[in-house]
Design an enzyme around this catalytic site. Sequence first.
Site, PDB file in Angstrom:
ATOM      1  N   HIS A  17       0.855  -1.215   0.000  1.00 18.83           N
ATOM      2  CA  HIS A  17       0.000   0.000   0.000  1.00 18.83           C
ATOM      3  C   HIS A  17       0.881   1.251   0.000  1.00 18.83           C
ATOM      4  CE1 HIS A  17      -3.887   2.057   1.429  1.00 18.83           C
ATOM      5  NE2 HIS A  17      -3.019   3.017   1.127  1.00 18.83           N
ATOM      6  N   HIS A  19       1.409   5.345  -1.729  1.00 23.49           N
ATOM      7  CA  HIS A  19       1.009   6.495  -2.563  1.00 23.49           C
ATOM      8  C   HIS A  19       2.287   7.140  -3.084  1.00 23.49           C
ATOM      9  CE1 HIS A  19      -3.178   6.540  -1.046  1.00 23.49           C
ATOM     10  NE2 HIS A  19      -2.614   6.051   0.040  1.00 23.49           N
ATOM     11  N   LEU A  20       2.436   7.156  -4.395  1.00 19.87           N
ATOM     12  CA  LEU A  20       3.655   7.749  -4.971  1.00 19.87           C
ATOM     13  C   LEU A  20       3.396   9.125  -5.567  1.00 19.87           C
ATOM     14  CD1 LEU A  20       5.310   4.784  -6.921  1.00 19.87           C
ATOM     15  CD2 LEU A  20       6.055   5.757  -4.744  1.00 19.87           C
ATOM     16  N   ARG A  21       2.094   9.456  -5.782  1.00 14.15           N
ATOM     17  CA  ARG A  21       1.724  10.699  -6.508  1.00 14.15           C
ATOM     18  C   ARG A  21       2.305  10.645  -7.933  1.00 14.15           C
ATOM     19  NH1 ARG A  21      -1.543  10.774  -2.317  1.00 14.15           N
ATOM     20  NH2 ARG A  21      -0.702  11.693  -0.451  1.00 14.15           N
ATOM     21  N   ASN A  45      -5.204   7.037  -6.275  1.00 13.53           N
ATOM     22  CA  ASN A  45      -5.932   8.282  -5.973  1.00 13.53           C
ATOM     23  C   ASN A  45      -5.134   9.532  -6.332  1.00 13.53           C
ATOM     24  OD1 ASN A  45      -4.148   7.773  -3.847  1.00 13.53           O
ATOM     25  ND2 ASN A  45      -5.372   8.938  -2.365  1.00 13.53           N
ATOM     26  N   LYS A 103      -9.467  -0.582  -6.071  1.00 10.88           N
ATOM     27  CA  LYS A 103      -9.533   0.097  -4.774  1.00 10.88           C
ATOM     28  C   LYS A 103     -10.887   0.763  -4.582  1.00 10.88           C
ATOM     29  CE  LYS A 103      -7.949   2.273  -1.103  1.00 10.88           C
ATOM     30  NZ  LYS A 103      -6.820   2.261  -0.216  1.00 10.88           N
ATOM     31  N   HIS A 140     -10.710   1.069   1.581  1.00 17.76           N
ATOM     32  CA  HIS A 140     -10.537   2.102   2.606  1.00 17.76           C
ATOM     33  C   HIS A 140     -11.801   1.988   3.455  1.00 17.76           C
ATOM     34  CE1 HIS A 140      -9.099   6.062   4.174  1.00 17.76           C
ATOM     35  NE2 HIS A 140     -10.336   6.017   4.637  1.00 17.76           N
ATOM     36  N   HIS A 178      -5.031  -0.592   5.928  1.00 19.43           N
ATOM     37  CA  HIS A 178      -4.599   0.214   7.083  1.00 19.43           C
ATOM     38  C   HIS A 178      -5.575   0.130   8.249  1.00 19.43           C
ATOM     39  CE1 HIS A 178      -7.283   2.897   4.933  1.00 19.43           C
ATOM     40  NE2 HIS A 178      -6.369   3.238   4.044  1.00 19.43           N
ATOM     41  N   LEU A 224      -5.612   9.356   7.605  1.00 16.80           N
ATOM     42  CA  LEU A 224      -6.924   8.703   7.638  1.00 16.80           C
ATOM     43  C   LEU A 224      -6.767   7.240   7.256  1.00 16.80           C
ATOM     44  CD1 LEU A 224      -9.060  11.550   6.064  1.00 16.80           C
ATOM     45  CD2 LEU A 224      -9.234  10.667   8.397  1.00 16.80           C
ATOM     46  N   ASP A 252       1.168   2.580   3.688  1.00 19.37           N
ATOM     47  CA  ASP A 252       0.342   3.764   3.432  1.00 19.37           C
ATOM     48  C   ASP A 252       1.179   5.042   3.425  1.00 19.37           C
ATOM     49  OD1 ASP A 252      -1.912   5.116   2.718  1.00 19.37           O
ATOM     50  OD2 ASP A 252      -2.815   5.118   4.706  1.00 19.37           O
ATOM     51  N   ALA A 268      -4.541  14.866   4.849  1.00 22.88           N
ATOM     52  CA  ALA A 268      -4.298  13.644   5.628  1.00 22.88           C
ATOM     53  C   ALA A 268      -3.240  12.814   4.918  1.00 22.88           C
ATOM     54  CB  ALA A 268      -5.581  12.849   5.731  1.00 22.88           C
TER      55      ALA A 268
HETATM   56  O1  DOR Z   1      -3.896   9.480   5.365  1.00 26.85           O
HETATM   57  C1  DOR Z   1      -4.172   9.114   4.243  1.00 26.85           C
HETATM   58  N1  DOR Z   1      -3.562   9.629   3.155  1.00 26.85           N
HETATM   59  N2  DOR Z   1      -5.118   8.187   4.080  1.00 26.85           N
HETATM   60  C2  DOR Z   1      -5.576   7.852   2.879  1.00 26.85           C
HETATM   61  O2  DOR Z   1      -6.459   7.044   2.803  1.00 26.85           O
HETATM   62  C3  DOR Z   1      -5.064   8.512   1.657  1.00 26.85           C
HETATM   63  C4  DOR Z   1      -3.733   9.071   1.865  1.00 26.85           C
HETATM   64  C5  DOR Z   1      -3.351  10.060   0.783  1.00 26.85           C
HETATM   65  O3  DOR Z   1      -3.542   9.759  -0.385  1.00 26.85           O
HETATM   66  O4  DOR Z   1      -2.839  11.113   1.115  1.00 26.85           O
HETATM   67 ZN    ZN Z   2      -3.583   4.936   1.454  1.00 25.94          ZN
END
Ligand code: DOR
Ligand code: ZN
Length: 349
Positions: A17, A19-21, A45, A103, A140, A178, A224, A252, A268
Site C-alpha cells: 500500500h 502512494h507515490l503521486r 488516488n 480500490k 478504505h 490500514h 486517515l 500507506d 491527511a
Molecule cells: O492518510 C491518508 N492519506 N489516508 C488515505 O487514505 C489517503 C492518503 C493520501 O492519499 O494522502
Molecule cells: Zn492509502
Amino acid sequence: MSKFEKKIIIIKPDDWHVHLRDKKILNKVIKYTGQFYKRAVIMPNLKDPITSCFKSIAYRKQILKAMNVNYKFEPLMTCYLTSSTTPKELEFGFFKKIFIAAKLYPHCSTTNSQQGVKAISDINCVLECMEKIGMPLLIHGEEINQNIDIYDRESEFIKNTLEPLRNKFPQLKIVLEHITTKESVEYIKKHDCNYLSGTITPHHLMLNRNDMFSSGIQPYLYCLPILKKNKHQKALRKAIASGDNHFFLGSDTAPHLHKNKIGSFGCAGIFNAPSSFLSYVTIFEEMKALKYLQAFCSENGPKFYNMPINKETITLVKKPYKVLKQINFGKNKIIPFLSGKTLNWSLQK
Ligand code: DOR
Ligand code: ZN
C-alpha cells in the site's frame, strides 16, 4: 532469520500500500520505496484518478521512468472504482496484468476520493465480476456520515458495509487496508479464511491519538483513518506479534507538501517511506516477535495475492539509523515520519 539479533537476514519485503503521486513528487519520493521493497502496490488516488487501463499504463510508465537503477521495484497497479467502472474494463485489466486489484474509496473519505463510490450497490456488477475472476478488492474501510464520529468510522464500516458485502460476495478477496482498531483485528481473526486480510501501517503501530495532540497539535500525524486510542494501538501490535498470517505490510506512505499539511486545509497522510520498513523491525523487536517479521513483511502478502515470494534477501544490522529530516522542493518541502529521529536498525549496504 539469523539466530543472532545483531543481524537479521530476511526475504526482501514488499509494500502492499503505497502512494507515490506523480510528476515532481513522484520523482523525489520514489527512491525511498525502492530502497527497501521489491514490489509495491500503487494507490490510484491521483488528482485525476487511475480509473482505466489506459490511465494505468501511462501512470506505470511514468513511475518506471522516475526510477533510478539502484532503487528499482516492481509497481503493481490498482484501479480506482467509481460508479462508472465497468466489469469489462476490470476484467481486461486484470487478465492483461495491468491491474493487480481494484480500490474502493467511499465517497469523500480521504485524499482525492471525491469520485469514490457513494453506495456499494452502485458497483454490485463490478464486485460480482471481481469475485468471479479472483481480483482482490482493496478497501478504505470508513463509513462517511456526519452522524458518525470520526473515531467510529472504521467499526461502523465493518458493521454496516463490510459484513453485508461479504455475505453477498463470500468469495471476493478483500484487503481491509490500514486497519486501526481492535474491532478490525477481531473481525479479521474471527473470519479466518483466504478471502480476508488486513494491512497495518507503521504509524498506527507506533502511535495513538495522544501523540497527535502532544505539545500542541501535530499536523504531521494527521492521517486517515485517524490515529486511535491506545487500546486499539495495543490490539494492532498484538495482532502482528501473534504471527497471524492474515496481516501484512502496507505502509500507506502518503507524501504531501509541507504547505498542504499545515495550511488551513490540512491534508491527511504520513510520508513514511524513508523509515517504514525499519520502523516495522523496531516494533517487532519491541514486541519480542522478530520470528514473525519475515512472514509479515515478505510472505503473507504474496500468499494472499497468489504471487511468488521474492528470491532476494536483505540484511539488517543493529546500528543506529538517522531518519532523513526533509526533502526540499525549491521553497517547499516534505517532512517524513520520524524526521531526524534515530532508529536502532539499519540496512546493510
Ligand atoms: O492518510 C491518508 N492519506 N489516508 C488515505 O487514505 C489517503 C492518503 C493520501 O492519499 O494522502
Ligand atoms: Zn492509502
